[in-house]
Design a protein around this motif. Structure first.
Motif, mmCIF file in Angstrom:
data_model
loop_
_atom_site.group_PDB
_atom_site.id
_atom_site.type_symbol
_atom_site.label_atom_id
_atom_site.label_comp_id
_atom_site.label_asym_id
_atom_site.label_seq_id
_atom_site.Cartn_x
_atom_site.Cartn_y
_atom_site.Cartn_z
ATOM 1 N N ASN A 277 0.923 -1.064 0.269
ATOM 2 C CA ASN A 277 0.120 0.290 -0.214
ATOM 3 C C ASN A 277 1.222 0.700 0.063
ATOM 4 O OD1 ASN A 277 -2.324 -1.093 0.289
ATOM 5 N ND2 ASN A 277 -2.580 -0.734 2.276
ATOM 6 N N GLU A 278 1.955 1.373 0.017
ATOM 7 C CA GLU A 278 2.735 2.616 0.716
ATOM 8 C C GLU A 278 3.430 2.797 -0.813
ATOM 9 O OE1 GLU A 278 5.298 1.298 3.617
ATOM 10 O OE2 GLU A 278 4.144 2.176 5.029
ATOM 11 N N LEU A 281 0.504 4.427 -2.991
ATOM 12 C CA LEU A 281 0.819 5.437 -2.546
ATOM 13 C C LEU A 281 1.755 6.070 -2.838
ATOM 14 C CD1 LEU A 281 -0.893 5.481 1.403
ATOM 15 C CD2 LEU A 281 -1.729 6.051 -0.822
#
Length: 383
Positions: A277-278, A281
């Protein structure tokens, strides 16, 4: 005009039709053809109409001149419509490598039982899966009989040679062992955690702790993992063909399964989801296949050969027992048996269609399990 007839086989009642196909250019006499193996009369009638059109258009070739290659192409054109792209690729590869070089240019009517036996014997000297080669070639001969190109199948009574090593008494060669023991697993995972990127470490951990196939893991989506119940659903597989990727359903219903995950594995997956997810983003969300658990940095599916390459690098660098990616699946099963799991439990966890596949692993379990069996017997006797 065609005539239709019902007949009985071991598989039940089927239909055939007979038709006059005109003058044989070789003999100058009229000839008839019989086509068998139709499930219904309607199916036989449809085939007869198609044949009649071929005759009217002058497209009928004298069956006596058919080569094995011609029959194979005709069979595969029809058979490929009933199987998945991944299976098509596998079958074509087997024919290209082993069967067509030996049979392709021969007239199919001239292929004898003796030649078929010699072909199988020759192949058995170089590969272990010779029985599958026989099965594939046999399908073409069966098709030739169905289409009235042959009257007998020369492959029918051919025997498959047994591996001489399997018939020799004594211990198995350690170099041929295609699984790791518990201490080897611990060393390997410590190495992957230290030397590989986290994604790859998690992948190898899952291969060992679930017994899943690599294609199943590379097709995982996050909705396949239930963190509350501690389970993972294996219901699809990644297939790669000529640069394109396809997520397809497994070959058998047994391969679609729900298996449990231990706490450590769940924690690793949660940590990987956070890292992924990092990265998502950081990319601004412009990544394809966002829901796929394991992808390349750009979000595209991973190559199926990638894990094989990484495994080979680690084995060579650290001088580990040489095994294959499939050997990690074998490892999982072996350690399950050591832990006390039943044959049925292992069969369901690995998604084996036939329990014989599980039994084959059970007969090659580690020395630790053999020692435990002896100890269990001793304890029981001494009670």
């Amino acid at each position: 005009m065609a005539s239709f007839q019902k007949y009985t086989t071991k598989q039940g009642q089927l239909w055939l039709f007979k038709m006059d196909t005109g003058i044989n250019p070789t003999t100058g006499k009229r000839q008839t053809t019989t086509r068998r193996g139709f499930k219904t009369k309607k199916e036989a009638q449809s085939a007869a109409q198609s044949l009649q059109l071929e005759i009217l258009n002058g497209n009928i070739v004298n069956h006596n001149n058919y080569t094995f290659d011609q029959v194979f192409n005709d069979w595969f054109t029809n058979h490929s419509k009933t199987i998945k792209a991944s299976t098509q690729k596998t079958i074509k590869s087997k024919f290209k490598r082993h069967i067509l070089p030996r049979f392709g240019k021969l007239k199919i009517k001239d292929i004898t039982k003796a030649y078929c036996q010699k072909m199988i014997n020759d192949i058995a000297e170089s590969i272990t899966s010779v029985n599958d080669i026989k099965i594939q070639a046999n399908q073409v001969f069966k098709y030739a009989i169905k289409m009235d190109i042959l009257s007998k199948n020369p492959m029918e009574h051919v025997s498959v040679p047994r591996n001489q090593k399997e018939m020799v008494s004594g211990d198995h060669n350690e170099a041929e062992r295609n699984y790791w023991r518990k201490d080897e697993i611990k060393k390997f995972l410590m190495t992957t955690e230290r030397e590989l990127q986290f994604r790859d470490h998690v992948l190898f951990h899952l291969l060992i702790y679930t017994g899943a196939r690599k294609g199943e893991l590379l097709a995982l989506t996050w909705d396949d993992i239930n963190f509350n119940d501690g389970s993972i659903r294996l219901a699809k597989t990644l297939f790669q063909n000529e640069g394109s990727f396809v997520f397809q359903t497994p070959k058998t219903k047994e391969s679609r399964r729900l298996i449990s995950l231990d706490r450590n594995t769940l924690q690793l997956l949660k940590k990987w989801r956070t890292k992924q997810n990092e990265g998502l983003l950081a990319s601004g969300g412009n990544i394809k296949h966002q829901n796929v658990v394991f992808t390349r940095e750009n979000g595209t599916p991973m190559r199926l050969a990638y894990l094989n390459e990484k495994l080979d690098i680690i084995i060579k660098k650290h001088k580990l027992q040489r095994i294959t990616i499939h050997g990690l699946r074998h490892t999982h099963a072996s350690l399950l048996f050591e832990a006390g799991a039943s044959i049925k439990e292992v069969q369901e966890r690995l998604g084996h269609t036939d329990i014989k596949m599980t039994m084959n692993i059970y007969t090659h379990v580690t020395d630790t399990l053999k020692e435990q069996t002896a100890e269990k017997f001793q304890r029981y006797i001494e009670l």
